[in-house]
Scaffold this motif. Structure first.
Motif, PDB file in Angstrom:
ATOM      1  N   CYS A  35     -55.950  55.260   4.373  1.00 29.20           N
ATOM      2  CA  CYS A  35     -55.703  54.363   5.493  1.00 29.20           C
ATOM      3  C   CYS A  35     -56.976  54.208   6.328  1.00 29.20           C
ATOM      4  O   CYS A  35     -57.571  55.197   6.743  1.00 29.20           O
ATOM      5  CB  CYS A  35     -54.584  54.937   6.356  1.00 29.20           C
ATOM      6  SG  CYS A  35     -54.348  54.047   7.896  1.00 29.20           S
ATOM      7  N   CYS A  38     -56.097  55.895  10.030  1.00 23.44           N
ATOM      8  CA  CYS A  38     -55.910  57.322  10.291  1.00 23.44           C
ATOM      9  C   CYS A  38     -56.388  58.206   9.135  1.00 23.44           C
ATOM     10  O   CYS A  38     -56.222  59.414   9.159  1.00 23.44           O
ATOM     11  CB  CYS A  38     -54.444  57.616  10.594  1.00 23.44           C
ATOM     12  SG  CYS A  38     -53.386  57.552   9.137  1.00 23.44           S
ATOM     13  N   CYS A  54     -49.317  52.414   5.329  1.00 23.92           N
ATOM     14  CA  CYS A  54     -49.643  53.814   5.567  1.00 23.92           C
ATOM     15  C   CYS A  54     -48.384  54.570   5.969  1.00 23.92           C
ATOM     16  O   CYS A  54     -47.712  54.203   6.927  1.00 23.92           O
ATOM     17  CB  CYS A  54     -50.714  53.927   6.655  1.00 23.92           C
ATOM     18  SG  CYS A  54     -50.997  55.641   7.141  1.00 23.92           S
ATOM     19  N   CYS A  57     -49.145  56.361   9.697  1.00 26.97           N
ATOM     20  CA  CYS A  57     -49.212  55.608  10.954  1.00 26.97           C
ATOM     21  C   CYS A  57     -48.620  54.214  10.836  1.00 26.97           C
ATOM     22  O   CYS A  57     -48.684  53.437  11.780  1.00 26.97           O
ATOM     23  CB  CYS A  57     -50.642  55.555  11.475  1.00 26.97           C
ATOM     24  SG  CYS A  57     -51.699  54.393  10.594  1.00 26.97           S
ATOM     25  N   TYR A  59     -49.628  51.658   9.468  1.00 18.79           N
ATOM     26  CA  TYR A  59     -50.592  50.554   9.473  1.00 18.79           C
ATOM     27  C   TYR A  59     -50.526  49.833   8.134  1.00 18.79           C
ATOM     28  O   TYR A  59     -50.443  50.462   7.089  1.00 18.79           O
ATOM     29  CB  TYR A  59     -51.997  51.122   9.709  1.00 18.79           C
ATOM     30  CG  TYR A  59     -53.095  50.096   9.845  1.00 18.79           C
ATOM     31  CD1 TYR A  59     -53.012  49.092  10.808  1.00 18.79           C
ATOM     32  CD2 TYR A  59     -54.208  50.137   9.010  1.00 18.79           C
ATOM     33  CE1 TYR A  59     -54.036  48.158  10.938  1.00 18.79           C
ATOM     34  CE2 TYR A  59     -55.233  49.208   9.137  1.00 18.79           C
ATOM     35  CZ  TYR A  59     -55.145  48.218  10.106  1.00 18.79           C
ATOM     36  OH  TYR A  59     -56.160  47.311  10.228  1.00 18.79           O
TER      37      TYR A  59
HETATM   38 ZN   LIG Z   1     -52.649  55.390   8.736  1.00 17.62          ZN
END
Ligand SMILES: [Zn+2]
Length: 296
Positions: A35, A38, A54, A57, A59
């Protein structure tokens, strides 16, 4: 597969957007997708949209996120062909030529050239050493009805080349002692063995305890004296001038600088079988740094 790239390999390897994305993914994440926000490597693929999700997080991102390709609507295939043509053609490619080959507008082709050239810039180049040839040349528009000596709309370019090594090229303000000496100090190691130039007096005084300075007396038609000559740097001038005639009609100072970076990149990688791959890697890297700051 990306070694010694040629047009057939390019067609085989990058036959579809899917194939281009796969190559990009392998290059960007050789140890598996992570990712960009993170750094987690627990990632789910959303195949339908060619994106990743992800698990840490949440994302969502694609292989293009945070790279130079992100903001571009242009298919990756066209990017890759553009990179190939720019690095593998000895004389380079103008935006005009790219526009015709890729069937994109001049504006798009210009943008492509610009971004790819930017990626070719090496931020902190290694100082040249051992035997280094230094020379300067005039580049630029011819004007009618002015004498041979007219230099009004020409630009001086300085060049330094390590024998069998790399080159450094730069637009200079003029060819005075001050400018040429600081050009040399910027790119050549302080303790380099020797600097070879022609007999232009501005180079005088560049020698010191651990550096010889030898000159060939061009004004007296002397071009080679044993090991002493400036043939390597002269070769670069002829490359530069042929390509300027071929593909670049108007040369502004700013564009010339960008073009010199491109020429330098090609020249310094002339024996690199992975030139195509390494240029793509630079393109991936180029935006990632700014991007990482943005999402930090
Ligand atoms: Zn992430």
């Amino acid at each position: 597969m990306l070694k010694n790239m040629d047009i057939m390999k390019l067609m085989d390897k990058f036959h579809s957007e899917e194939a281009c994305r796969e190559v990009l993914e392998d290059m960007r994440w050789p140890d598996g997708v992570t990712c960009p926000r993170c750094n987690s490597n627990s990632i789910s693929r959303v195949y339908e949209y060619n994106i990743f999700d992800c698990n840490s997080c949440r994302y969502q991102f694609s292989v293009k996120t945070g790279t130079i390709f992100h903001d571009s609507h242009l298919p990756l295939r066209k990017w890759f062909v553009a990179v190939f043509l720019m690095v593998e053609s000895r004389k380079g490619m103008s935006a005009n030529q790219l526009s015709r080959v890729l069937k994109v507008s001049y504006k798009t082709a210009w943008y492509l050239c610009h971004r790819i050239r930017q990626a070719m810039i090496v931020d902190s180049p290694v100082p040249l050493s051992k035997v280094v040839e230094v020379d300067e040349t005039w580049v630029g528009g011819k004007r009618k009805n002015v004498g041979h000596g007219y230099k009004g709309n020409k630009v001086v370019v300085g060049g330094a080349v390590q024998r069998d090594g790399e080159a450094r090229l730069q637009v200079l303000d003029d060819r005075t002692r001050e400018v040429l000496h600081s050009f040399i100090k910027k790119y050549v190691a302080n303790n380099t063995e020797a600097i070879y130039t022609d007999d232009w007096p501005a180079y005088n005084g560049i020698a010191d305890n651990d550096t010889r300075h030898e000159t060939v007396n061009h004004s007296a038609e002397e071009w080679v004296r044993g090991e002493v000559h400036t043939n390597y740097v002269e070769n670069i001038w002829s490359l530069l001038k042929r390509s300027l005639v071929g593909s670049y009609h108007k040369v502004s100072k700013k564009h010339l600088e960008a073009y010199l970076d491109e020429l330098e990149w090609r020249f310094n990688n002339r024996n690199n079988p992975y030139l195509f791959r390494d240029t793509l890697l630079k393109l991936i890297e180029a935006d990632r740094l700014t991007y990482e700051n943005l999402v930090a």
